[in-house]
Design a protein around this motif. Structure first.
Motif, PDB file in Angstrom:
ATOM      1  N   ALA A  36       0.833  -1.204   0.000  1.00 39.95           N
ATOM      2  CA  ALA A  36       0.000   0.000   0.000  1.00 39.95           C
ATOM      3  C   ALA A  36       0.865   1.251   0.000  1.00 39.95           C
ATOM      4  N   PHE A  37       1.935   1.221   0.795  1.00 38.24           N
ATOM      5  CA  PHE A  37       2.834   2.369   0.885  1.00 38.24           C
ATOM      6  C   PHE A  37       3.441   2.692  -0.480  1.00 38.24           C
ATOM      7  N   VAL A  38       3.939   1.688  -1.176  1.00 39.68           N
ATOM      8  CA  VAL A  38       4.576   1.924  -2.475  1.00 39.68           C
ATOM      9  C   VAL A  38       3.534   2.381  -3.495  1.00 39.68           C
ATOM     10  N   ARG A  39       2.348   1.774  -3.466  1.00 38.83           N
ATOM     11  CA  ARG A  39       1.280   2.188  -4.395  1.00 38.83           C
ATOM     12  C   ARG A  39       0.899   3.653  -4.179  1.00 38.83           C
ATOM     13  N   GLU A  40       0.795   4.019  -2.899  1.00 39.98           N
ATOM     14  CA  GLU A  40       0.438   5.417  -2.585  1.00 39.98           C
ATOM     15  C   GLU A  40       1.525   6.369  -3.071  1.00 39.98           C
ATOM     16  N   ARG A  41       2.759   5.926  -2.941  1.00 41.66           N
ATOM     17  CA  ARG A  41       3.871   6.779  -3.359  1.00 41.66           C
ATOM     18  C   ARG A  41       3.844   6.975  -4.883  1.00 41.66           C
ATOM     19  N   VAL A  42       3.481   5.945  -5.610  1.00 39.12           N
ATOM     20  CA  VAL A  42       3.367   6.059  -7.070  1.00 39.12           C
ATOM     21  C   VAL A  42       2.259   7.055  -7.420  1.00 39.12           C
ATOM     22  N   ALA A  43       1.128   6.919  -6.750  1.00 40.76           N
ATOM     23  CA  ALA A  43      -0.003   7.815  -7.016  1.00 40.76           C
ATOM     24  C   ALA A  43       0.376   9.264  -6.704  1.00 40.76           C
ATOM     25  N   GLU A  44       1.117   9.425  -5.628  1.00 41.31           N
ATOM     26  CA  GLU A  44       1.556  10.769  -5.241  1.00 41.31           C
ATOM     27  C   GLU A  44       2.463  11.363  -6.315  1.00 41.31           C
ATOM     28  N   PHE A  45       3.398  10.544  -6.823  1.00 44.38           N
ATOM     29  CA  PHE A  45       4.311  11.054  -7.844  1.00 44.38           C
ATOM     30  C   PHE A  45       3.571  11.313  -9.154  1.00 44.38           C
ATOM     31  N   ARG A  46       2.588  10.484  -9.452  1.00 44.30           N
ATOM     32  CA  ARG A  46       1.801  10.711 -10.673  1.00 44.30           C
ATOM     33  C   ARG A  46       1.145  12.089 -10.610  1.00 44.30           C
ATOM     34  N   GLU A  47       0.636  12.423  -9.452  1.00 48.67           N
ATOM     35  CA  GLU A  47      -0.003  13.720  -9.280  1.00 48.67           C
ATOM     36  C   GLU A  47       1.031  14.848  -9.358  1.00 48.67           C
ATOM     37  N   GLN A  48       2.222  14.611  -8.793  1.00 46.63           N
ATOM     38  CA  GLN A  48       3.273  15.631  -8.854  1.00 46.63           C
ATOM     39  C   GLN A  48       3.705  15.878 -10.300  1.00 46.63           C
ATOM     40  N   VAL A  49       3.812  14.810 -11.073  1.00 47.26           N
ATOM     41  CA  VAL A  49       4.172  14.966 -12.493  1.00 47.26           C
ATOM     42  C   VAL A  49       3.070  15.745 -13.218  1.00 47.26           C
ATOM     43  N   ARG A  50       1.832  15.399 -12.936  1.00 45.10           N
ATOM     44  CA  ARG A  50       0.711  16.102 -13.581  1.00 45.10           C
ATOM     45  C   ARG A  50       0.770  17.598 -13.271  1.00 45.10           C
ATOM     46  N   ARG A  51       1.071  17.909 -11.999  1.00 45.81           N
ATOM     47  CA  ARG A  51       1.133  19.326 -11.618  1.00 45.81           C
ATOM     48  C   ARG A  51       2.335  20.018 -12.253  1.00 45.81           C
ATOM     49  N   ARG A  52       3.426  19.279 -12.398  1.00 43.06           N
ATOM     50  CA  ARG A  52       4.601  19.869 -13.068  1.00 43.06           C
ATOM     51  C   ARG A  52       4.273  20.192 -14.519  1.00 43.06           C
ATOM     52  N   LEU A  53       3.656  19.248 -15.215  1.00 41.16           N
ATOM     53  CA  LEU A  53       3.357  19.452 -16.633  1.00 41.16           C
ATOM     54  C   LEU A  53       2.318  20.548 -16.829  1.00 41.16           C
ATOM     55  N   SER A  54       1.455  20.707 -15.834  1.00 50.59           N
ATOM     56  CA  SER A  54       0.420  21.742 -15.956  1.00 50.59           C
ATOM     57  C   SER A  54       0.959  23.126 -15.607  1.00 50.59           C
TER      58      SER A  54
ATOM     59  N   ILE B  61      12.483   4.735  -4.538  1.00 44.80           N
ATOM     60  CA  ILE B  61      12.498   5.670  -3.405  1.00 44.80           C
ATOM     61  C   ILE B  61      13.880   5.666  -2.744  1.00 44.80           C
ATOM     62  N   GLN B  62      14.338   6.853  -2.372  1.00 45.03           N
ATOM     63  CA  GLN B  62      15.609   7.031  -1.673  1.00 45.03           C
ATOM     64  C   GLN B  62      16.820   6.523  -2.479  1.00 45.03           C
ATOM     65  N   THR B  63      16.688   6.615  -3.804  1.00 40.85           N
ATOM     66  CA  THR B  63      17.877   6.354  -4.622  1.00 40.85           C
ATOM     67  C   THR B  63      18.554   7.670  -4.996  1.00 40.85           C
ATOM     68  N   SER B  64      18.055   8.754  -4.417  1.00 34.71           N
ATOM     69  CA  SER B  64      18.675  10.053  -4.610  1.00 34.71           C
ATOM     70  C   SER B  64      18.343  10.907  -3.394  1.00 34.71           C
ATOM     71  N   GLY B  65      18.924  12.095  -3.339  1.00 35.14           N
ATOM     72  CA  GLY B  65      18.596  13.029  -2.269  1.00 35.14           C
ATOM     73  C   GLY B  65      19.424  12.814  -1.014  1.00 35.14           C
ATOM     74  N   ASN B  66      19.286  13.751  -0.088  1.00 35.17           N
ATOM     75  CA  ASN B  66      20.081  13.729   1.137  1.00 35.17           C
ATOM     76  C   ASN B  66      19.402  12.884   2.208  1.00 35.17           C
ATOM     77  N   CYS B  67      19.328  11.603   1.945  1.00 36.12           N
ATOM     78  CA  CYS B  67      18.673  10.658   2.836  1.00 36.12           C
ATOM     79  C   CYS B  67      19.544   9.404   2.929  1.00 36.12           C
ATOM     80  N   ILE B  68      19.083   8.425   3.689  1.00 36.92           N
ATOM     81  CA  ILE B  68      19.800   7.157   3.741  1.00 36.92           C
ATOM     82  C   ILE B  68      19.451   6.375   2.484  1.00 36.92           C
TER      83      ILE B  68
END
Lengths: 574, 105
Positions: free
Chosen positions: A27-45, A133-140
């Motif tokens: 569920a966590f990974v699915r939600e994260r995909v949905a969240e990114f889909r929305e972020q991409v949509r907002r970026r393109l818009s 997730i977490q393959t980039s950025g200032n995280c572990i």
């Protein structure tokens, strides 16, 4: 994330030796995909600017590189199932250019995904329990481990349960999502370090104390990049029950005292170097003593539950030596060479660990076509319980192959161009993508690897030279681990041209060392000549039983340097 | 403002797919040979200003000026090896990138 819920039915045909998502994970990974889909949509818009969007795409592993976007997919501790490998191949076919690049962090990178397709790619990954997730950025970042985990003869304990435990602890950890810089952890449970733990922000070595209890030697402050350091031991023996709290204490000390004013001085290695390991240890122990450790209290049942995912597969009882293998080796010398170089002893009699080299002579280190990925997936099911590993050396490991089946496996690999018998030899070169793909690179690295590989294309010569790690980075960030190459090569820009610095004496193991500079840089064309001079000098000087690094240590850097100077033309420019 | 030393073109990445683009006389081009060339500091500033507007319009990202030389055919070629790579594609995979489509020379 939590471990798999045993009340949930297991996936049919799932390998018994890998972690599986439970409902919460899925569920966590699915939600994260949905969240990114929305972020991409907002970026393109236009609702999000690039500045606003960049942290979101990076948190989902999406970079913008020289020619296109690049998606980095996490492969936790380098372990893959056949099903996952097939999905990686399918994604390469559908949304990329029919290949992928396996990296020095045991991950996979696609070099040509479109931003608009990325949500679909992430959804396809989520279906097989993968993400970026977490393959980039200032995280572990993705926790890496010994690629022979669970099957090595020299192992005290399989490091993957610990790595999975740390993955769950560090995933979206609210305190550690905005660290001063990225943070990398590696774990080994073996007597020989195949995970380069000494050059990670935190390296964990599973050890036993005098009472026979399992614990961790904790190394901190290692790292490569602009300022390379070998890590220092901060905790000689941390009991398993204290591990999470102890690591939490380290991270808090780093979060509190790590520099945020200068990105080049923000890694924990700089903090350890500037404060000294004794001060760091004191700070960690003070934090450990005063913190509320109850939330990190060790739950042996939970650990055992995770460890159960990594139980050995149902091996057969077999003789230690395979007569079939012996006969095939006698009949087919080229197969015998493959076995001698690419096959390692297994902890179970009658089985073997196979390293599938992704370094064909003149090839691109770490690249595999989608067809090769499918061949590897099929081979893992036919010969090895459906499990594969990615090594930080950018090769693929089949960890459970019957010795009786090695010849059949070799034929399958050979037909797919995957039977190069060079594991650990001079052409098994680690190389970052360099300026052929990477926007940070200052020079190309892949063509250098290809030129060296071709120069040493005679496999019998390679075997005579023996184990020799060449590692190439296309910039000071050192993704190609050049600092710890027995021969390291760093590509830089010098007066508008690509220029290559060469170092000798690097070592990624427990006896870790940073290589020493040979001299000023050389041109790309000169690199193979210089490497050949170095190798020839080594062969002339080595004593019985020595590898390159042994000879270099015995006779010293100055002798190598001097010998190259005397060589004249090519060497004189070093 | 740094001194103007060489003719320049404007390079960007397409927002939707990341492909390298070059500002041409009538908009973004995939082929650098059709790029509009700035021959002085004022023309370069005009290109940059256009690039900023295009970023704001969400068409491109990572926009910058690159030094070029003008060939006998009048077409611009980047001076630096990094941009030479960008107008072609990976030197180790000639079947990929612009070079594969015959757009690079």
């Amino acid at each position: 994330m939590t471990a798999h819920d045993p009340r949930v039915a297991q996936r049919p045909n799932a390998p018994t030796t890998t972690y599986r998502y439970d409902e919460f994970d899925a569920a966590f990974v699915r939600e994260r995909v949905a969240e990114f889909r929305e972020q991409v949509r907002r970026r393109l818009s236009g609702a999000l600017t690039e500045e606003e969007f960049r942290p979101f795409r990076l948190m989902n592993g999406l970079y913008l590189q020289l020619h296109a976007y690049m998606l980095r997919v996490a492969i936790p501790y380098g372990t893959l199932t056949a099903r996952q490998m097939r999905r990686l191949a399918d994604i390469a076919d559908k949304w990329d250019k029919r290949y992928g690049h396996f990296t020095t962090r045991q991950n996979l990178q696609y070099n040509w995904p479109k931003l608009v397709d990325t949500p679909d790619i992430l959804e396809a990954l989520a279906e097989v329990e993968m993400h970026a997730i977490q393959t980039s950025g200032n995280c572990i970042r993705n926790v890496t481990a010994d690629h022979f985990a669970g099957v090595a003869r020299d192992e005290i304990e399989d490091p993957r349960p610990t790595a999975e435990f740390l993955r769950q602890w560090s995933s979206l950890h609210p305190e550690f999502s905005f660290l001063p810089r990225k943070f990398k952890i590696a774990v080994t449970g073996a007597a020989h370090d195949r995970a380069a733990i000494m050059v990670h922000d935190i390296g964990l070595r599973i050890v036993k104390n005098g009472a026979g209890e399992i614990g961790y030697q904790v190394v901190v402050g290692g790292g490569l990049g602009r300022s390379p350091f070998v890590g220092k031991i901060v905790g000689e023996f941390v009991p398993r029950a204290d591990l999470l709290a102890y690591l939490e204490a380290i991270m808090r000390v780093y979060n509190r005292f790590g520099r945020r004013d200068n990105k080049y001085k923000a890694r924990i290695k700089i903090l350890v170097h500037e404060k000294g390991i004794d001060d760091i240890r004191a700070a960690v122990e003070a934090e450990f003593a005063q913190m509320d450790r109850s939330v990190f209290s060790h739950d042996p049942e939970e650990f055992q539950r995770i460890a159960a995912f990594f139980e050995p597969p149902p091996y057969e009882a077999l003789p230690a030596e395979s007569q079939k293998l012996r006969a095939h080796k006698l009949e087919t010398p080229v197969f015998a060479n493959f076995v001698d170089v690419n096959v390692s002893p297994h902890k179970i009699d009658g089985y073997a660990i196979v390293t599938v080299s992704l370094k064909p002579i003149g090839g691109v280190p770490g690249d595999a076509t989608s067809e090769q990925m499918r061949v590897l997936a099929d081979a893992s099911e036919r010969f090895g319980f459906g499990e594969l590993r990615v090594s930080h050396e950018q090769n693929i490991i089949l960890p459970h192959v019957k010795q009786d089946e090695l010849f059949n496996l070799w034929r399958v690999l050979d037909a797919a161009g995957l039977a190069t018998a060079n594991a650990g030899l001079v052409s098994d070169i680690i190389s970052c993508p360099g300026l052929d793909y990477c926007s940070l690179a200052t020079a190309r690295s892949i063509p250098i690897a290809q030129a060296i590989s071709k120069r040493f294309s005679d496999m019998s010569r390679q075997r005579r030279i023996g184990k020799l790690g060449i590692k190439i980075s296309g910039c000071i960030n050192a993704c190609g681990h050049h600092h710890v190459g027995a021969i390291g090569i760093l590509g830089l820009e010098k007066k508008g041209q690509e220029s290559y610095q060469i170092t000798l004496g690097g070592d990624p193991t427990f006896s870790a060392a940073i290589g020493e500079l040979l001299g000023p840089g050389v041109t790309a064309d000169q690199v193979p000549d210089v490497i050949e001079h170095i190798v020839d000098f080594y062969l002339a000087e080595r004593q019985e039983g020595e590898q390159f690094i042994d000879t270099w240590r015995r006779i010293g850097h100055t002798r190598f340097k001097g010998a190259l100077r005397r060589e004249g033309e090519d060497g004189a420019d070093i | 403002m740094p001194a103007f030393k060489h003719p320049q073109i404007l390079i960007a990445s397409n927002l939707t797919d990341g492909e390298v683009l070059f500002l041409g006389p009538a908009g973004w081009e995939r082929d650098h040979r059709r790029a509009r060339v700035a021959n002085n500091a004022d023309e370069a500033a005009a290109l940059e200003a256009f690039g900023k507007r295009e970023i704001a319009a969400n068409r491109v990202v990572d926009v910058y000026l690159a030094d070029v030389e003008i060939g006998a055919d009048g077409a611009p070629t980047p001076l630096h090896y990094r941009e030479k790579m960008r107008v072609k594609g990976p030197s180790v995979r000639l079947d990929l990138g612009k070079q594969a489509a015959g757009e690079a020379r």
